[in-house]
Design an enzyme around this catalytic site. Sequence first.
Site, PDB file in Angstrom:
ATOM      1  N   ASP A  99       0.817  -1.147  -0.421  1.00  0.00           N
ATOM      2  CA  ASP A  99      -0.089  -0.043   0.165  1.00  0.00           C
ATOM      3  C   ASP A  99       0.871   1.431   0.155  1.00  0.00           C
ATOM      4  O   ASP A  99       2.502   0.788   0.604  1.00  0.00           O
ATOM      5  CB  ASP A  99      -0.932   0.107   0.772  1.00  0.00           C
ATOM      6  CG  ASP A  99      -1.920   0.509   1.377  1.00  0.00           C
ATOM      7  OD1 ASP A  99      -2.328   1.880   0.301  1.00  0.00           O
ATOM      8  OD2 ASP A  99      -3.427   0.426   1.806  1.00  0.00           O
TER       9      ASP A  99
HETATM   10  C1  BGC Z   1      -5.044   3.468  -0.279  1.00  0.00           C
HETATM   11  C2  BGC Z   1      -4.979   2.264  -1.330  1.00  0.00           C
HETATM   12  C3  BGC Z   1      -5.077   3.251  -2.302  1.00  0.00           C
HETATM   13  C4  BGC Z   1      -2.955   3.386  -2.398  1.00  0.00           C
HETATM   14  C5  BGC Z   1      -3.066   4.516  -2.667  1.00  0.00           C
HETATM   15  C6  BGC Z   1      -3.629   4.429   0.002  1.00  0.00           C
HETATM   16  O1  BGC Z   1      -4.239   5.050   1.189  1.00  0.00           O
HETATM   17  O2  BGC Z   1      -5.111   2.532   1.382  1.00  0.00           O
HETATM   18  O3  BGC Z   1      -6.394   1.568  -1.242  1.00  0.00           O
HETATM   19  O4  BGC Z   1      -4.936   2.249  -3.572  1.00  0.00           O
HETATM   20  O5  BGC Z   1      -3.677   4.476  -1.238  1.00  0.00           O
HETATM   21  O6  BGC Z   1      -3.644   5.594  -3.884  1.00  0.00           O
END
Ligand code: BGC
Length: 818
Positions: free
Chosen positions: A225
């Site tokens: 993530d």
């Molecule tokens: C989230 C993800 C997301 C990523 C990119 C993170 O804060 O948990 O689900 O895909 O950001 O935006």
Amino acid sequence: MTRTIDDLIDAMTLKEQVSLLSGEDFWSLPAIERLDIGKLRVTDGPNGARGGGSLLGGVKSACFPVGIGLGATWNVELLEEIGAALAHEAKSKGAHMLLAPTVNIQRSVTNGRNFECYSEDPVLTAELASAYIVGLQGQGIAATIKHFAGNESEIERTTISSIIDERTLREVYFVPFEWAVKKAGAMGVMTAYNRVNGIYASEHNWLISDVLRGEWGFDGLVMSDWFGSHSTAETVNAGLDLEMPGPPRDRGAKLVAAVEAGEVSRETIRARVRAVLSVMERTGALHDRRAHEEHANDRPEHRALIRRAGAEGMVLLKNDNVLPLTAGQRIAVIGPNAKTAQIMGGGSSQLNPHYRVSPWEGLVSAVGEDALGYAPGCGNSRFQPLLQAKLQVEYFANRTLSGNVVHVETMEAAEAFWLDRIAQGKISSDRFSARLKAQFVPEEAGIYRLGVASAGLSKVYVNGTLVADAWTNWTRGRTFFEEGCDEVVGEVALDAGKPAEIIIEFATKDHSALGLAALRVGIGLPLGDAAIAAAVGTAANADVALVFVGRNGEWDTEGSDLPGIELPGRQNELVSAIARANRNTVVVLQTGGPIEMPWIDEVAGIVQAWYPGQEAGNAIADVLLGKAEPGGRLPQTFPVRWSDNPAYSQDPRVYPGMDGGVEYREGVFVGYRHYERHGISPLFPFGFGLSYTDFSLGELSVDNTRFEADGTVTVSLDVRNMGARAGSTVVQLYVAPENAPVARPEKELKALAKIGLTPGETRRLTMTLDARAFAYFDVENQVWAVAPGLYRLQLGTDSATTMLAEKVERMGRIAMLR
Ligand code: BGC
């Protein structure tokens, strides 16, 4: 001669190999020009494809219903269609991979991302997610199923350790990932921010290498993530292919050095690169040499699909002969969500929609404005209403608003997310300050509330006086992914029509996890008793009163859990007041999860509409007017009160967590399994939803009432539409073990079928249960075990009512499945 992936890897230097294991920027990997290797590009999902812009602006995209709205459709074919449509959206943004679907399980009702997840049930989630992935990947876009694993809350989300026993992981939280890999061939997996039993998910060897790759046979790409990987050798050795976003933090030169020091083997690097290249090959990214372009494709077929999907997810919870509305009725349209289109939740799933249709607009186009009256009644926002005004922004390349202005730009509203290089690339988002100036012209005189929240330091002056100070004693709160402070609110008296000068000062501070600078300023005049009285007046003069209440993406948002599940503000009071004034009161709820309904007996109808995407108001009007069937069934139990929920506890270790850990002490008893175990009657059970017509389920026939370990059991039955309208129902098949050797839920959903029938139509439905549908996970022997003995098969149209049942017997000895 065609180059194989291994040829390519052979041709790369170590540095080049390593370069493919981190992002280059927020949304893409570096190209390797020398070898003619293109860039892999990703975009957030899941309810659209936002593209590479910021969370707020960016090229416009189609906005689909959020996860819980799709979960409520219980419609596998529809999810496949949506997956395919999203592939077109991802392509319009030049991406090869969509960061979706989100399949964490709705463990608590207060999870900020409850809206983004499909369901409290693993099988329902798994079925829907697999269909979505099949649709998406069928059009050449890779899915990135997320967040693996144990990401069921937003509290301390980047560090907390989810403490979950193995049987629970296997039987509940892993299931959607396992199916997505085995049945849908998911090409991507995103690890969770959190730790699982003490170890960061991004460096969890057992999760990534043993279970995901080893046992399930995953052959795609595993990425962290965003900012969720924290080590060099550990993540690479554990199986994490890609550190996101870029530029590299723990990889790049550090990883080359780790290889040279013998901490990571060259073979491991090759394996990680092979995973990345294989997804690049399958999605066409490997040879994609096109310049990056993003387009807004507002397609009529997407409009129609979103409208249909919205209605298919809407759940009719109560209907005392008030819906569908009849022609010629005078309709009072009341409530804070009536003229505001609540189409999505908050956080990384946000996008810049092509348009948003509010319930008011949907009703106006359906019945005309003359039939409608309007009153807002009260507010429901978490923050002060966003300051919508032209702002002039001056940027400084230091944190002290001093020296030369390096860049000037304008903004349309006082909301900003600064990521990466900003001010046309002149400065970096982690070291700057800015002064924003706007004029605000109040429509009415009064004491206005002005609020500011910022990831960074901020102060707001009105006509030269400091009104809100989030600078002097800035403390971390629950905004901007836990990187911002809570909203700081001040008051200021303003005159009607007299422009007020607003000056906002902002400066970055040292960042923590996400490298983000952000700001939001709101201003508004709170609605008071007079607004409720006016709404009551409007309702009293109508044949039917529709009350649009709920939450919005400020509440239902990534980055912060909800403080509770009562409707915010004075909305409960508003509903009761309207119900007293008009006996045909229908509450239309828009929330990302369950709420308490103290007024349930006072109103005639309740529809849960969730956040259904850009067509929100049209889909809502379709259901209210009976142009569409309310096709939704609850994918999550609605408890009478928050404290009935499995994750609610007097012990903070269970929720929200303590000392850096959160214990999933309820084990496999999540959702309806919990309520049934403790004999707690819910407000509305899992799977529940009314229709505008009636269905009957005919006799149940089971092909195999005594079956062997490896056998399957097939049930069939007739489903008949008894009413005068076309409609749909969801037949749910639960398996209830009668003599389990371990503590098991009273019953578990194992198969489901949504079926649409015309008036009087009958259709035969067949559902097959394989051996796994009867199994529990035996941790000691590391196998799925099916115990011999009796199992009840229970069929119904919600979890609380068994309409048909039959016992089957598993013969022989305990069977072990791999
Ligand atoms: C989230 C993800 C997301 C990523 C990119 C993170 O804060 O948990 O689900 O895909 O950001 O935006």
